[in-house]
Design an enzyme around this catalytic site. Structure first.
Site, short mmCIF file in Angstrom:
data_model
loop_
_atom_site.label_atom_id
_atom_site.label_comp_id
_atom_site.label_asym_id
_atom_site.label_seq_id
_atom_site.Cartn_x
_atom_site.Cartn_y
_atom_site.Cartn_z
N GLU A 133 -10.16 -33.59 -25.45
CA GLU A 133 -10.55 -34.12 -26.77
C GLU A 133 -12.03 -34.47 -26.78
O GLU A 133 -12.74 -34.23 -27.76
CB GLU A 133 -9.73 -35.37 -27.10
CG GLU A 133 -8.22 -35.19 -27.08
CD GLU A 133 -7.60 -35.51 -25.72
OE1 GLU A 133 -8.14 -35.04 -24.69
OE2 GLU A 133 -6.59 -36.22 -25.68
N TRP B 170 5.68 -7.04 5.65
CA TRP B 170 5.43 -5.68 5.16
C TRP B 170 6.35 -5.27 4.03
O TRP B 170 6.65 -4.10 3.89
CB TRP B 170 5.53 -4.69 6.33
CG TRP B 170 4.73 -5.16 7.50
CD1 TRP B 170 5.22 -5.50 8.73
CD2 TRP B 170 3.32 -5.40 7.54
NE1 TRP B 170 4.19 -5.93 9.53
CE2 TRP B 170 3.01 -5.88 8.83
CE3 TRP B 170 2.29 -5.26 6.60
CZ2 TRP B 170 1.71 -6.22 9.20
CZ3 TRP B 170 1.00 -5.61 6.98
CH2 TRP B 170 0.72 -6.08 8.26
N ARG C 182 -0.89 -18.90 -5.22
CA ARG C 182 -1.26 -19.97 -4.28
C ARG C 182 -2.32 -20.86 -4.91
O ARG C 182 -2.23 -22.09 -4.85
CB ARG C 182 -1.83 -19.37 -2.99
CG ARG C 182 -0.78 -18.80 -2.08
CD ARG C 182 -1.42 -18.22 -0.83
NE ARG C 182 -0.40 -17.63 0.05
CZ ARG C 182 -0.66 -16.92 1.12
NH1 ARG C 182 -1.92 -16.68 1.49
NH2 ARG C 182 0.32 -16.44 1.85
N THR D 178 8.94 -19.12 10.10
CA THR D 178 8.04 -18.17 9.44
C THR D 178 6.70 -18.12 10.15
O THR D 178 6.12 -17.06 10.34
CB THR D 178 7.85 -18.56 7.96
OG1 THR D 178 9.14 -18.57 7.34
CG2 THR D 178 6.94 -17.61 7.22
N LEU E 34 -2.03 -18.58 5.21
CA LEU E 34 -1.73 -19.41 4.04
C LEU E 34 -2.98 -19.99 3.36
O LEU E 34 -3.05 -21.19 3.10
CB LEU E 34 -0.73 -20.53 4.38
CG LEU E 34 0.68 -20.10 4.77
CD1 LEU E 34 1.56 -21.31 5.05
CD2 LEU E 34 1.33 -19.24 3.70
N ARG F 68 16.17 -19.68 5.70
CA ARG F 68 16.79 -20.97 5.98
C ARG F 68 16.22 -22.09 5.12
O ARG F 68 16.95 -22.80 4.44
CB ARG F 68 16.67 -21.30 7.47
CG ARG F 68 17.66 -22.38 7.84
CD ARG F 68 17.87 -22.51 9.34
NE ARG F 68 18.04 -21.23 10.01
CZ ARG F 68 17.66 -21.00 11.26
NH1 ARG F 68 17.08 -21.95 11.97
NH2 ARG F 68 17.87 -19.83 11.82
C1 AOF Z 1 -6.75 -35.12 -18.46
N1 AOF Z 1 -7.30 -34.29 -19.37
O1 AOF Z 1 -7.62 -33.59 -21.40
C2 AOF Z 1 -6.10 -35.34 -21.05
C3 AOF Z 1 -5.49 -36.19 -20.07
O2 AOF Z 1 -8.13 -40.38 -14.71
P1 AOF Z 1 -8.35 -39.80 -16.07
O3 AOF Z 1 -9.17 -40.67 -16.95
O4 AOF Z 1 -8.90 -38.41 -16.02
O5 AOF Z 1 -6.92 -39.73 -16.79
C4 AOF Z 1 -5.93 -38.83 -16.40
C5 AOF Z 1 -4.72 -38.95 -17.28
O6 AOF Z 1 -5.07 -38.88 -18.68
C6 AOF Z 1 -3.74 -37.80 -17.10
O7 AOF Z 1 -2.83 -38.03 -16.07
C7 AOF Z 1 -3.02 -37.75 -18.45
O8 AOF Z 1 -1.97 -38.70 -18.44
C8 AOF Z 1 -4.07 -38.22 -19.45
N2 AOF Z 1 -4.58 -37.14 -20.36
N3 AOF Z 1 -5.87 -36.01 -18.81
O9 AOF Z 1 -7.05 -35.02 -17.30
C9 AOF Z 1 -7.05 -34.35 -20.65
N4 AOF Z 1 -5.82 -35.45 -22.33
ZN ZN Z 2 -7.91 -38.67 -22.60
#
Ligand code: AOF
Ligand code: ZN
Length: 371
Positions: A61, A181, A195, A207, A215, A307
């Site tokens: 935002e 393979w 990954r 493995t 990895l 496994r």
């Molecule tokens: C994001 N990006 O665009 C939105 C998020 O530590 P902060 O301030 O970066 O906050 C992280 C939290 O903010 C994230 O876990 C989520 O709940 C909320 N929204 N986070 O990284 C964004 N809108």
């Molecule tokens: Zn935010």
């Protein structure tokens, strides 16, 4: 004639689809944060766009609002975002405060944020300030994009995806136990892309002993996830490629052996060791996943043999399956080679919901969810 509310929904969906497209550009760079995209629309015109680009960086935002040239227009605009705007001070100040301060009258969002510090508070804050909030636009698609983030916060467990490769006759390894393979070059490149999209790669001692995998992420750009090796008996030798310096490695063993001389040798080489409890003669997989949750791993890609893979399925700890099917037959009477769920067939069948199929130079990839 279309009902006006349907036309309005379609309009919302169009802009939300753009948010999701932008959000996905953050894949591989934002974890443990979610992938978020945002679009600012004035009338019918997109006047700003942004997405969360990297962990610790500004939220979607903030970037979308910053990209708007004439801030006066914000007072007549709608902000679209695929996740509820945050209400808390994290690494950045709350996005809902910024929306209120910029006097944006309307917000359209896809999903609420399950993060315990947000969880509806963002929406409440906006509504209290008189902002109109529309929820639930493309919520299924948005939840899917952030499936790992959603599970991590709702269930306090990482999202677990199994990657398996088998022949048409269901073999995941040759009679000699080699599983390297099965698929070709294009499929292998796709695995490297997979990954890079996960926080941890999980494998077992069997493995590592059979294939000596590195990895790491090669063939594509992306960061190396944490390599996690389950080795209850400390069987893997210190020279194994997985212990190399290219990426961090966590070795999970029994509590007893985590304090042994062998463990000390590995520690000296920079390998991190954790001892966890055993259950029925095996490492307790729930404890393994809790450990990874505690290290902020939203998602785990399992690249292991029959496994470990089947144990995760049986214990209902796996969320998703990536199954490569190579157009090959290994043949044999069923005793040479192993099926994807190990040597012994489980007592019950596990039904899956297939989401997509794709082909990588003839190797088929099924992407499916466990019910
Ligand atoms: C994001 N990006 O665009 C939105 C998020 O530590 P902060 O301030 O970066 O906050 C992280 C939290 O903010 C994230 O876990 C989520 O709940 C909320 N929204 N986070 O990284 C964004 N809108
Ligand atoms: Zn935010």
């Amino acid at each position: 004639m279309r009902a006006p509310d349907t036309a309005e929904t379609w309009r919302h969906e169009r802009f939300m689809a753009r948010c999701l497209e932008l959000a996905a550009r953050g894949a591989g760079f934002v974890s443990p944060n979610p992938q978020v995209g945002s679009v600012v629309v004035c009338g019918d015109r997109v006047i700003g766009e942004g997405f969360h680009e990297r962990f610790g960086g500004p939220h979607a935002e903030v970037n979308a609002i910053a990209s708007v040239t004439d801030h006066e227009l914000l007072r007549r605009s709608t902000l679209y975002v695929n996740l509820e705007p945050c209400s808390h001070y994290g690494k950045t100040p709350p996005c809902s405060d910024l929306i209120i301060e910029k006097k944006i009258p309307k917000v359209v969002l896809a999903c609420r944020d399950p993060h315990e510090r947000v969880a509806g508070r963002g929406v409440a804050k906006l509504r209290e300030a008189g902002v109109e909030v529309v929820e639930g636009i493309l919520s299924g698609e948005a939840a899917r994009l952030n499936e790992a983030f959603m599970k991590f916060h709702r269930e306090r467990m990482p999202f677990v995806a199994l990657k398996l490769a088998q022949t048409l006759d269901g073999k995941i390894a040759t009679a000699g136990g080699l599983s390297k393979w099965i698929t070709g070059e294009a499929a292998r490149k796709e695995v490297h892309r997979m990954r890079a999209g996960h926080d941890a790669l999980l494998t077992g001692a069997a493995t590592v002993l059979a294939d000596d995998p590195l990895l790491t992420v090669r063939h594509v750009d992306g960061k190396n996830p944490l390599r996690v090796v389950l080795d209850r008996e400390l069987e893997v030798p210190p020279e194994a490629a997985v212990f190399g310096p290219e990426a961090p490695t966590l070795l999970v063993t029994s509590e007893r052996l985590s304090v042994s001389g062998k463990a000390a040798i590995l520690r000296d080489r920079g390998v991190e060791i954790e001892g966890i409890e055993e259950r029925d003669g095996a490492l307790d997989l729930v404890s393994v996943l809790r450990l990874l949750h505690g290290r902020n791993a939203l998602s785990v890609l399992v690249e292991a043999g029959g496994r470990l893979s089947s144990a995760l399925v049986r214990e209902r700890l796996a969320d998703k399956l990536y199954l490569f099917i190579a157009p090959k037959l290994f043949g044999g009477d069923g005793l040479d080679g192993f099926g994807p769920l190990g040597v012994e067939a489980p007592e019950q069948a596990f039904a899956l919901r297939i989401e997509t199929t794709a082909s990588f130079s003839g190797d088929l990839l099924l992407e499916a969810y466990f019910g």
